[in-house]
Motif scaffolding. Structure first.
Motif, PDB file in Angstrom:
ATOM      1  N   TYR A 140     -10.474  48.325  30.864  1.00  0.00           N
ATOM      2  CA  TYR A 140      -9.498  47.170  30.725  1.00  0.00           C
ATOM      3  C   TYR A 140      -8.377  47.762  30.027  1.00  0.00           C
ATOM      4  O   TYR A 140      -8.441  48.063  28.881  1.00  0.00           O
ATOM      5  CB  TYR A 140     -10.110  45.802  30.076  1.00  0.00           C
ATOM      6  CG  TYR A 140      -9.098  44.926  30.201  1.00  0.00           C
ATOM      7  CD1 TYR A 140      -8.551  44.215  31.416  1.00  0.00           C
ATOM      8  CD2 TYR A 140      -8.459  44.330  28.889  1.00  0.00           C
ATOM      9  CE1 TYR A 140      -7.606  43.112  31.519  1.00  0.00           C
ATOM     10  CE2 TYR A 140      -7.598  43.069  28.867  1.00  0.00           C
ATOM     11  CZ  TYR A 140      -7.150  42.740  30.229  1.00  0.00           C
ATOM     12  OH  TYR A 140      -6.244  41.704  30.197  1.00  0.00           O
ATOM     13  N   PHE A 141      -7.187  47.475  30.619  1.00  0.00           N
ATOM     14  CA  PHE A 141      -6.012  47.950  30.192  1.00  0.00           C
ATOM     15  C   PHE A 141      -5.159  46.447  29.902  1.00  0.00           C
ATOM     16  O   PHE A 141      -4.690  45.672  30.374  1.00  0.00           O
ATOM     17  CB  PHE A 141      -5.077  48.921  31.216  1.00  0.00           C
ATOM     18  CG  PHE A 141      -5.625  49.997  31.361  1.00  0.00           C
ATOM     19  CD1 PHE A 141      -5.646  51.184  30.475  1.00  0.00           C
ATOM     20  CD2 PHE A 141      -6.882  50.080  32.166  1.00  0.00           C
ATOM     21  CE1 PHE A 141      -6.021  52.567  30.535  1.00  0.00           C
ATOM     22  CE2 PHE A 141      -7.454  51.462  32.261  1.00  0.00           C
ATOM     23  CZ  PHE A 141      -6.960  52.530  31.618  1.00  0.00           C
ATOM     24  N   THR A 146      -5.445  54.236  26.932  1.00  0.00           N
ATOM     25  CA  THR A 146      -5.264  55.287  27.753  1.00  0.00           C
ATOM     26  C   THR A 146      -6.657  55.851  28.054  1.00  0.00           C
ATOM     27  O   THR A 146      -7.429  55.891  27.224  1.00  0.00           O
ATOM     28  CB  THR A 146      -4.473  56.348  26.769  1.00  0.00           C
ATOM     29  OG1 THR A 146      -5.140  56.928  25.615  1.00  0.00           O
ATOM     30  CG2 THR A 146      -3.033  56.032  26.336  1.00  0.00           C
ATOM     31  N   ILE A 167      -9.873  48.084  41.348  1.00  0.00           N
ATOM     32  CA  ILE A 167      -8.993  47.230  40.347  1.00  0.00           C
ATOM     33  C   ILE A 167      -9.587  45.779  40.524  1.00  0.00           C
ATOM     34  O   ILE A 167      -9.715  45.242  41.569  1.00  0.00           O
ATOM     35  CB  ILE A 167      -7.676  47.632  40.161  1.00  0.00           C
ATOM     36  CG1 ILE A 167      -7.004  46.992  41.253  1.00  0.00           C
ATOM     37  CG2 ILE A 167      -7.283  49.040  40.103  1.00  0.00           C
ATOM     38  CD1 ILE A 167      -5.300  46.956  41.112  1.00  0.00           C
ATOM     39  N   LEU A 186      -1.598  53.332  37.783  1.00  0.00           N
ATOM     40  CA  LEU A 186      -2.881  53.267  37.870  1.00  0.00           C
ATOM     41  C   LEU A 186      -3.886  54.566  37.964  1.00  0.00           C
ATOM     42  O   LEU A 186      -4.765  54.853  37.028  1.00  0.00           O
ATOM     43  CB  LEU A 186      -3.258  52.865  39.121  1.00  0.00           C
ATOM     44  CG  LEU A 186      -2.977  51.279  39.590  1.00  0.00           C
ATOM     45  CD1 LEU A 186      -3.129  50.654  40.873  1.00  0.00           C
ATOM     46  CD2 LEU A 186      -3.527  50.395  38.643  1.00  0.00           C
ATOM     47  N   ASN A 199       0.819  54.058  41.568  1.00  0.00           N
ATOM     48  CA  ASN A 199       1.125  52.956  40.241  1.00  0.00           C
ATOM     49  C   ASN A 199       1.751  51.413  40.987  1.00  0.00           C
ATOM     50  O   ASN A 199       1.802  51.289  42.125  1.00  0.00           O
ATOM     51  CB  ASN A 199       2.587  53.545  39.555  1.00  0.00           C
ATOM     52  CG  ASN A 199       3.653  53.662  40.413  1.00  0.00           C
ATOM     53  OD1 ASN A 199       3.553  54.547  41.098  1.00  0.00           O
ATOM     54  ND2 ASN A 199       4.535  52.591  40.300  1.00  0.00           N
ATOM     55  N   GLY A 275      -4.393  54.710  34.077  1.00  0.00           N
ATOM     56  CA  GLY A 275      -4.110  53.767  33.305  1.00  0.00           C
ATOM     57  C   GLY A 275      -2.975  53.902  32.605  1.00  0.00           C
ATOM     58  O   GLY A 275      -2.559  55.216  32.512  1.00  0.00           O
ATOM     59  N   LEU A 279       0.382  49.499  31.541  1.00  0.00           N
ATOM     60  CA  LEU A 279      -0.630  48.934  32.336  1.00  0.00           C
ATOM     61  C   LEU A 279      -1.273  47.601  31.661  1.00  0.00           C
ATOM     62  O   LEU A 279      -1.851  47.835  30.471  1.00  0.00           O
ATOM     63  CB  LEU A 279      -1.906  49.543  33.101  1.00  0.00           C
ATOM     64  CG  LEU A 279      -2.604  48.955  34.068  1.00  0.00           C
ATOM     65  CD1 LEU A 279      -1.984  48.386  35.126  1.00  0.00           C
ATOM     66  CD2 LEU A 279      -3.566  49.810  34.363  1.00  0.00           C
ATOM     67  N   VAL A 284      -9.713  48.451  35.741  1.00  0.00           N
ATOM     68  CA  VAL A 284     -10.000  49.738  36.542  1.00  0.00           C
ATOM     69  C   VAL A 284     -11.731  49.754  36.514  1.00  0.00           C
ATOM     70  O   VAL A 284     -12.146  50.167  35.703  1.00  0.00           O
ATOM     71  CB  VAL A 284      -9.108  50.898  36.091  1.00  0.00           C
ATOM     72  CG1 VAL A 284      -9.696  51.970  37.116  1.00  0.00           C
ATOM     73  CG2 VAL A 284      -7.813  50.805  36.050  1.00  0.00           C
TER      74      VAL A 284
END
Length: 467
Positions: A140-141, A146, A167, A186, A199, A275, A279, A284
């Motif tokens: 999870y972003f 990163t 996603i 992404l 992206n 990510g 983001l 993801v």
């Protein structure tokens, strides 16, 4: 007449034997598939009370929860070889969990509540199932994470390839606020005029998916497509297909954009980025790189078995693994736990709904037949039936067959007194059985079995009487 009565008595005996047989022996209780999103499909429930003592609300922010996994494993509540749990809020809607190897005794659980108000508490529920399936996890972003994979030949795509990113865009307003012009990544292995990237980009609160492929000076392809609002909170697949002559974009399996591309991608030595800090509000779930000319997978990331390797100073590091190769990566999560408290309750197996396997005449198993108590708090029968069921302290299949069967006998006797007709007695018996099956307390197989036996017995009795 005595002959007919004997036949009727024999049929009643057979009916009773079949009743007991299916009550005690046919039910083979087994936890449901853990990729289900229904809490009622699991074997154990464990509540978590989370309190936000911060000065501001937390919306789509992940929370790190440490738990006593070893005790759950020792008590056979979970299987330490599988990721066997789901998480739901009190309204029984699914809630997201992220980058969590639940059965790793040294790794915590991360969840993403939709909203946790300031100076307030919410109760969430973990639902466990020991089985061979597990919920699809992900990373999870939210603007502070990163994920990086070092360069390798498997990552250096040139021609005839697919890039697939699965996603879940949890909240569009979090991803792209109205004033935002960000282009959150992404997946990215672009360096100058070489490489590839997928992206999102924001314009006036609208989200677009964009791909960019470059093959040196004068060779490039950039295509984009709006991401419809119907995809908010949904699991979707974004696929970029490069052939020898064109680039195609697919969203949720639908081709949405295309561009001529006679060039090959030129490579670079940069790492692969998944990510990033731009983001937000996106899970993801999977990343695949494929050779579409030979139908081969080159790299596969499912993020189902992340292991926490370090923690401290509000930064947590995880390893994630290439399922088919050695292109492993590192996920770094920044997280401030101050102001967040949580408390786990003991696992509860009283409010449980098992899946039963009922053998049919050919010997095969009919899967996904529910039996035992329902965890659906909106079921109006729960407040009446479940306290009675818990008082029996018998196996779940036995308990509910006895309860609804006893009510059925009362109905049958009442209708028979009002109208001495065997058919009415059968209908009376089946009324509560059907209610129990529809409500999820009994498997539907029980209703159909009793219906067939009852009609068969009635028909045979009439046949004998008319001989």
């Amino acid at each position: 007449m005595i002959y007919i009565k004997n036949i009727g008595g024999s049929l009643f005996t057979i009916f009773g034997i079949m009743f007991l047989f299916f009550t005690f022996f046919v039910y083979e209780t087994d936890c449901a598939s853990a990729d289900s999103t229904l809490p009622s499909d699991y074997c154990y429930r464990q509540n978590i009370t989370i309190t936000n003592n911060k000065a501001s609300d937390m919306s789509y922010k992940s929370i790190r929860l440490t738990k006593d996994t070893q005790t759950l494993i020792n008590n056979n509540i979970i299987n330490n070889t599988q990721n066997t749990f789901s998480l739901a809020n009190p309204s029984l809607n699914n809630i997201e969990f992220a980058f969590a190897n639940f059965n790793d005794v040294s790794s915590p659980l991360w969840i993403v509540p939709t909203n946790l108000n300031s100076n307030n508490s919410n109760i969430y529920s973990l639902y466990y199932g020991t089985n061979n399936h597990y919920r699809d996890s992900g990373i999870y972003f939210e603007g502070d994470s990163t994920a990086t994979v070092g360069d390798s030949t498997d990552l250096q795509l040139t021609n005839n390839f697919n890039i697939i990113v699965d996603i879940n865009p949890l909240n569009f307003a979090t991803i792209c606020p109205t004033t935002s012009t960000d282009s959150p990544v992404l997946i990215n292995k672009l360096s100058g005029l070489d490489g590839y990237k997928i992206n999102l980009y924001c314009s006036g609160g609208i989200i677009y998916v964009q791909s960019e492929l470059r093959g040196g000076v004068g060779n490039s392809s950039v295509i984009s497509q709006q991401l419809g609002t119907s995809y908010e909170g949904q699991n979707i697949s974004i696929k970029i297909e490069k052939t020898s002559s064109e680039v195609n974009m697919y969203i949720a399996g639908i081709k949405v954009a295309s561009d001529p591309a006679l060039f090959s991608i030129t490579t670079n030595n940069e790492p692969l980025l998944i990510g990033g800090t731009s983001l937000k509000g996106v899970v993801v779930r999977n990343v695949f790189l494929e050779d579409n000319a030979n139908n081969l997978q080159k790299v596969t990331y499912t993020f189902d078995r992340l292991q926490e390797t370090s923690s401290g100073s509000n930064q947590y590091t995880y390893n994630f693994y290439d399922s088919i190769g050695s292109n492993n990566g590192i996920f770094v999560k920044n997280y401030d736990s101050s102001g967040i408290t949580f408390l786990f309750s003991n696992p509860d197996s009283n409010l449980v709904e098992f899946v039963s396997r009922v053998q049919d005449v050919s010997g095969s198993a009919l899967k996904d037949v529910k039996v035992a108590t329902s965890t659906n708090s909106f079921n109006p029968l729960n407040s009446v039936v479940e306290p009675v069921a818990q008082g029996f302290r018998l196996p779940e299949g036995v308990t509910y067959t006895i309860i609804f069967g006893f009510i059925g006998v009362i109905f049958a006797i009442g209708l028979n007194m009002a109208n001495p007709n065997p058919l009415f007695s059968i209908i009376g018996f089946l009324i509560p059985i059907s209610i129990g099956a529809i409500s999820g307390f009994l498997p539907m197989a029980i209703f159909w079995l009793f219906l067939l036996i009852g009609l068969g017995g009635w028909g045979f009795t009439n046949w004998a009487r008319n001989r």
